[in-house]
Design a protein around this motif. Structure first.
Motif, PDB file in Angstrom:
ATOM      1  N   MET A   1      84.473 -39.377 -34.602  1.00 14.12           N
ATOM      2  CA  MET A   1      83.499 -39.396 -35.694  1.00 14.12           C
ATOM      3  C   MET A   1      82.124 -39.802 -35.169  1.00 14.12           C
ATOM      4  O   MET A   1      82.016 -40.470 -34.143  1.00 14.12           O
ATOM      5  N   HIS A   4      75.555 -41.526 -38.248  1.00 14.53           N
ATOM      6  CA  HIS A   4      74.576 -40.814 -39.049  1.00 14.53           C
ATOM      7  C   HIS A   4      73.639 -41.817 -39.726  1.00 14.53           C
ATOM      8  O   HIS A   4      74.100 -42.837 -40.257  1.00 14.53           O
ATOM      9  N   LYS A  19      79.654 -38.834 -48.842  1.00  8.82           N
ATOM     10  CA  LYS A  19      80.426 -37.756 -48.210  1.00  8.82           C
ATOM     11  C   LYS A  19      80.682 -38.067 -46.737  1.00  8.82           C
ATOM     12  O   LYS A  19      81.790 -37.856 -46.215  1.00  8.82           O
ATOM     13  N   LEU A  20      79.674 -38.545 -46.049  1.00 11.59           N
ATOM     14  CA  LEU A  20      79.828 -38.877 -44.633  1.00 11.59           C
ATOM     15  C   LEU A  20      80.839 -40.007 -44.447  1.00 11.59           C
ATOM     16  O   LEU A  20      81.659 -39.976 -43.523  1.00 11.59           O
ATOM     17  N   GLN A  22      83.319 -40.720 -46.460  1.00 11.60           N
ATOM     18  CA  GLN A  22      84.639 -40.171 -46.758  1.00 11.60           C
ATOM     19  C   GLN A  22      85.196 -39.390 -45.571  1.00 11.60           C
ATOM     20  O   GLN A  22      86.421 -39.313 -45.377  1.00 11.60           O
ATOM     21  N   GLN A  23      84.312 -38.819 -44.763  1.00  7.08           N
ATOM     22  CA  GLN A  23      84.736 -38.069 -43.586  1.00  7.08           C
ATOM     23  C   GLN A  23      85.001 -38.967 -42.384  1.00  7.08           C
ATOM     24  O   GLN A  23      85.383 -38.484 -41.312  1.00  7.08           O
ATOM     25  N   GLY A  24      84.783 -40.271 -42.569  1.00  7.43           N
ATOM     26  CA  GLY A  24      85.090 -41.231 -41.513  1.00  7.43           C
ATOM     27  C   GLY A  24      83.955 -41.543 -40.570  1.00  7.43           C
ATOM     28  O   GLY A  24      84.170 -42.188 -39.531  1.00  7.43           O
ATOM     29  N   HIS A  25      82.740 -41.123 -40.891  1.00  3.44           N
ATOM     30  CA  HIS A  25      81.608 -41.370 -40.015  1.00  3.44           C
ATOM     31  C   HIS A  25      81.063 -42.789 -40.189  1.00  3.44           C
ATOM     32  O   HIS A  25      81.258 -43.429 -41.225  1.00  3.44           O
ATOM     33  N   GLU A 199      76.498 -31.477 -48.885  1.00  4.39           N
ATOM     34  CA  GLU A 199      77.359 -30.731 -47.972  1.00  4.39           C
ATOM     35  C   GLU A 199      76.531 -29.841 -47.054  1.00  4.39           C
ATOM     36  O   GLU A 199      76.818 -29.727 -45.853  1.00  4.39           O
ATOM     37  N   ILE A 202      75.020 -31.869 -44.233  1.00  4.02           N
ATOM     38  CA  ILE A 202      76.011 -32.225 -43.215  1.00  4.02           C
ATOM     39  C   ILE A 202      76.285 -31.043 -42.297  1.00  4.02           C
ATOM     40  O   ILE A 202      76.322 -31.180 -41.067  1.00  4.02           O
ATOM     41  N   SER A 206      75.026 -30.743 -38.191  1.00  7.17           N
ATOM     42  CA  SER A 206      76.067 -30.816 -37.164  1.00  7.17           C
ATOM     43  C   SER A 206      76.339 -29.490 -36.454  1.00  7.17           C
ATOM     44  O   SER A 206      77.040 -29.469 -35.448  1.00  7.17           O
TER      45      SER A 206
END
Length: 303
Positions: A1, A4, A19-20, A22-25, A199, A202, A206
């Motif tokens: 991860m 950010h 959102k970030l 939740q994505q584990g960042h 979204e 992100i 990336s």
């Protein structure tokens, strides 16, 4: 991860940070007050302080510009903040992902695509256009990596008080009262869903295919205020709202006492003719589709 840095915790920055997370960042949120969602590292800083922003950004993969100064302060607030973002991106190597808007295009007579010139003659829109052209020049010179995403008027859970489909629309609709509008009720207009904006940022930050150009956030089909009111009313199980368009001279007069209303003259062209955003380039390149209007409106009402 990855790591950010999200600068700004308003209607887009908050969705983005969540959102970030939740994505584990690892997420750092920078605001003047030090606010931000739970789970993020919160930093209080003046965004125009390039040394401080650079310090916070070191080690980050992506630096997101989600700042939103008050519209009447764009001419004074944006230039030093934009310079600070460029300096931080260059010093740290973080990708700079900018949250842009459609104002720099100016009036258009066809669906808005990313290849249209930034032709607005409005000084405030020109500030935003200059921010992008300066960032793009730095990218082309090899000093930074940058991208920008642009959406139309936002709607969705967490929308700000200034959203045309926020509380000023929802409160009277729920109460069965007339909804007062500063614009015509039957003009097609594109509406961009807030989680889709996050979204898109992100994805663009990336994916190296996004760098070096601007993109339009995936946005569903345009709808009029009346169509939106009818769909929301159907979801709520209540009669369609009565929409009342205020005469433009009344809106202009009110603008003498309200800075927000006073600024509406700069965007009137977006609402007195069809205003349609074409987001097909982003959708085709990255395989991302917009949230449907039905899903977006339901989430807006539930939120």
């Amino acid at each position: 991860m990855g790591k950010h840095v999200v600068v700004g915790s308003g209607q887009v920055g908050t969705h983005l940070a969540r959102k970030l997370l939740q994505q584990g960042h690892e997420v750092t949120v920078v605001t003047r007050s030090g606010s931000g969602p739970d789970g993020a590292r919160k930093v209080a800083a003046d965004v125009a302080d390039r040394e401080r922003l650079t310090e916070v950004t070191r080690g980050a993969d992506v630096l997101y510009n989600c700042v939103n100064p008050q519209y009447h302060r764009w001419l004074t607030d944006w230039p030093p903040m934009a310079a600070s973002f460029l300096a931080a991106a260059e010093a740290t190597g973080a990708v700079l992902a900018i949250l842009g808007n459609l104002y720099p295009y100016g009036p258009v007579s066809a669906p808005i695509t990313e290849d249209l010139p930034l032709a607005s003659t409005s000084p405030k829109a020109q500030v935003r256009a200059r921010m992008w052209t300066d960032a793009l020049a730095a990218h082309e010179a090899g000093r930074i990596r940058v991208t920008e995403v642009r959406g139309s008027d936002y709607y969705g859970p967490g929308a700000s008080d200034q959203s045309y489909l926020g509380d000023r629309f929802l409160v009277p609709l729920r109460a069965g009262r007339p909804v007062m509008l500063p614009w015509p009720a039957d003009m097609p207009h594109s509406w961009t869903y807030l989680p889709d904006v996050a979204e898109a940022l992100i994805v663009a930050g990336s994916d190296e295919r996004a760098w070096g150009r601007a993109w339009h956030v995936p946005t569903a089909e345009p709808l009029t205020f009346r169509e939106i009111g009818e769909r929301m009313a159907a979801l709520l199980g209540c009669p369609p709202p009565r929409l009342v368009t205020l005469p433009w001279p009344v809106v202009r007069a009110a603008g003498l006492f309200s800075s927000m209303l006073g600024e509406l003259r700069h965007v009137r062209y977006q609402f007195v003719a069809p205003y349609v955003l074409d987001s097909s380039a982003f959708q085709r390149t990255f395989g991302v589709v917009p949230t449907t209007i039905e899903q977006g409106l339901k989430a807006t009402l539930d939120g």
